[in-house]
Enzyme design. Structure first.
Site, PDB file in Angstrom:
ATOM      1  N   ASP A  49      10.889 -77.395-103.709  1.00 25.78           N
ATOM      2  CA  ASP A  49      12.154 -78.085-103.951  1.00 25.78           C
ATOM      3  C   ASP A  49      12.213 -79.394-103.163  1.00 25.78           C
ATOM      4  OD1 ASP A  49      12.474 -77.021-101.449  1.00 25.78           O
ATOM      5  OD2 ASP A  49      14.377 -76.017-101.839  1.00 25.78           O
ATOM      6  N   SER A  50      11.150 -79.695-102.413  1.00 30.67           N
ATOM      7  CA  SER A  50      11.020 -81.020-101.796  1.00 30.67           C
ATOM      8  C   SER A  50      11.029 -82.098-102.873  1.00 30.67           C
ATOM      9  CB  SER A  50       9.731 -81.099-100.968  1.00 30.67           C
ATOM     10  OG  SER A  50       8.623 -80.638-101.717  1.00 30.67           O
ATOM     11  N   ASP A  88       9.416 -72.852-106.112  1.00 24.86           N
ATOM     12  CA  ASP A  88      10.518 -72.652-105.153  1.00 24.86           C
ATOM     13  C   ASP A  88      11.808 -72.246-105.863  1.00 24.86           C
ATOM     14  OD1 ASP A  88      10.247 -72.816-102.415  1.00 24.86           O
ATOM     15  OD2 ASP A  88      10.315 -75.004-102.363  1.00 24.86           O
ATOM     16  N   LYS A 118       8.940 -68.719-104.422  1.00 20.80           N
ATOM     17  CA  LYS A 118       9.101 -68.800-102.966  1.00 20.80           C
ATOM     18  C   LYS A 118      10.585 -68.940-102.657  1.00 20.80           C
ATOM     19  CE  LYS A 118       8.016 -72.597-100.392  1.00 20.80           C
ATOM     20  NZ  LYS A 118       9.313 -72.956 -99.778  1.00 20.80           N
ATOM     21  N   GLU A 120      13.481 -69.219 -99.103  1.00 19.59           N
ATOM     22  CA  GLU A 120      13.613 -69.432 -97.659  1.00 19.59           C
ATOM     23  C   GLU A 120      14.469 -68.346 -97.022  1.00 19.59           C
ATOM     24  OE1 GLU A 120      15.034 -73.397 -96.811  1.00 19.59           O
ATOM     25  OE2 GLU A 120      13.507 -74.328 -98.099  1.00 19.59           O
ATOM     26  N   GLU A 187       7.171 -72.992 -91.306  1.00 20.70           N
ATOM     27  CA  GLU A 187       7.420 -74.436 -91.197  1.00 20.70           C
ATOM     28  C   GLU A 187       8.014 -74.792 -89.839  1.00 20.70           C
ATOM     29  OE1 GLU A 187       9.457 -76.299 -94.469  1.00 20.70           O
ATOM     30  OE2 GLU A 187       9.539 -78.240 -93.421  1.00 20.70           O
TER      31      GLU A 187
HETATM   32  O1  KIV Z   1       9.574 -77.628-100.912  1.00 18.26           O
HETATM   33  C1  KIV Z   1       8.525 -77.731-100.271  1.00 18.26           C
HETATM   34  O2  KIV Z   1       7.741 -78.674-100.420  1.00 18.26           O
HETATM   35  C2  KIV Z   1       8.226 -76.697 -99.303  1.00 18.26           C
HETATM   36  C3  KIV Z   1       7.145 -76.990 -98.339  1.00 18.26           C
HETATM   37  C4  KIV Z   1       7.751 -77.731 -97.213  1.00 18.26           C
HETATM   38  C5  KIV Z   1       6.443 -75.756 -97.894  1.00 18.26           C
HETATM   39  O3  KIV Z   1       8.870 -75.697 -99.264  1.00 18.26           O
END
Ligand code: KIV
Length: 272
Positions: A49-50, A88, A118, A120, A187
């Site tokens: 989600d970056s 994500d 993924k 968090e 992280e």
């Molecule tokens: O969204 C992302 O790029 C991430 C990385 C920082 C692992 O979760």
């Protein structure tokens, strides 16, 4: 497992079996052309989600929604054939209840063809992770610095620099592993914390700003190729200067158009 073995897509079991071996290579990918270029070099492509920040120019990762993640996930899965693709879960798509998290995780897998999702969180997300895994969707955990919570916590801050916080990060990692995650992103933490987690859990730990004491590493591709240049965190190593290459190309194109050097004879269609 080897990133050179391009015959079959890596699944979560194979990825998990990479714990303790040759460090696992992970990069983010958001688009088809980039996924195609990275695929043969990586064990895992993360549709992170970056992308909210590096693709859409938002100030944090929380502004991106599930439909957007699915659209990018589909592009990355479609353009790759070797690396495990992980998508994500964006903020707001999994925290309300395990039931909603399961439904959204299933949607991501069904609509993107990705191998896993993924999310968090640590101890607080363990029940949700267990529910998603029980529903047949492999989960990658993410502990330590949690970008989706950074804004609410007053900014991006390294986690685990004092004993109490270090304990919390380790406990979070253990809870995520116990809940059934096949792997874990760590992280923004200090090396002793990353080492303790890596030595404690039986799933591969993938570090980003978490030292070499992890089973693998992940970076944001736009940082690696030098496309995202707003700021450069300490943990980033830049391997290219794509921003300069793009700017130089645009500069040359603009010069050519303004001076009528482009289009040239070779770029013009004949009548026949
Ligand atoms: O969204 C992302 O790029 C991430 C990385 C920082 C692992 O979760």
């Amino acid at each position: 497992m080897s990133a050179n073995d391009t015959t079959a897509r890596i699944d979560t079991e194979t990825f998990r079996a990479g714990k303790g071996g040759t460090p696992l290579v992970c990069l983010t990918a958001y688009t088809a052309p980039i996924a195609k270029l990275l695929d043969a070099h990586c064990d895992l492509l993360l549709v992170g989600d970056s992308l909210a920040m590096v693709v859409y120019g938002m100030t944090s990762t929380v502004g991106v929604d599930l439909d957007t993640m699915i659209r990018h996930g589909k592009a990355v899965t479609g353009a790759s054939k070797h690396a495990l693709v992980v998508v994500d879960m964006p903020a707001g798509s999994y925290e309300t209840s395990p039931e909603e998290a399961v439904a959204n995780a299933r949607r991501v897998i069904a609509e993107t063809g990705a191998g896993a999702i993924k999310l968090e969180g640590g101890t607080d997300m363990a029940a949700t992770i267990a529910a998603i895994v029980a529903a047949g969707v492999p989960v990658m955990g993410h502990v330590g610095l949690l970008p989706q919570r950074a804004e609410a916590e007053g900014g991006f801050r390294i986690k685990g620099r004092n004993d109490a916080e270090a304990r919390r990060v380790v406990d979070d990692a253990v809870a995520v592993a116990k809940a059934g995650a096949f792997s874990l992103v760590i992280e923004g933490t200090i090396e002793p914390v990353a080492r303790e987690i890596t030595e404690t859990v039986d799933i591969p730990t993938i570090g980003i700003g978490a030292s070499p004491a992890c089973d693998g590493q992940v970076l944001v591709i736009d940082d690696v190729i030098g496309l995202f240049t707003e700021f450069q965190p300490k943990f980033v190593k830049r391997y290219g200067d794509v921003a300069k290459a793009v700017s130089d190309a645009a500069h040359s194109y603009a010069d050519d158009v303004r001076s009528r050097r482009f289009p040239g004879k070779g770029h013009v269609y004949d009548a026949e």
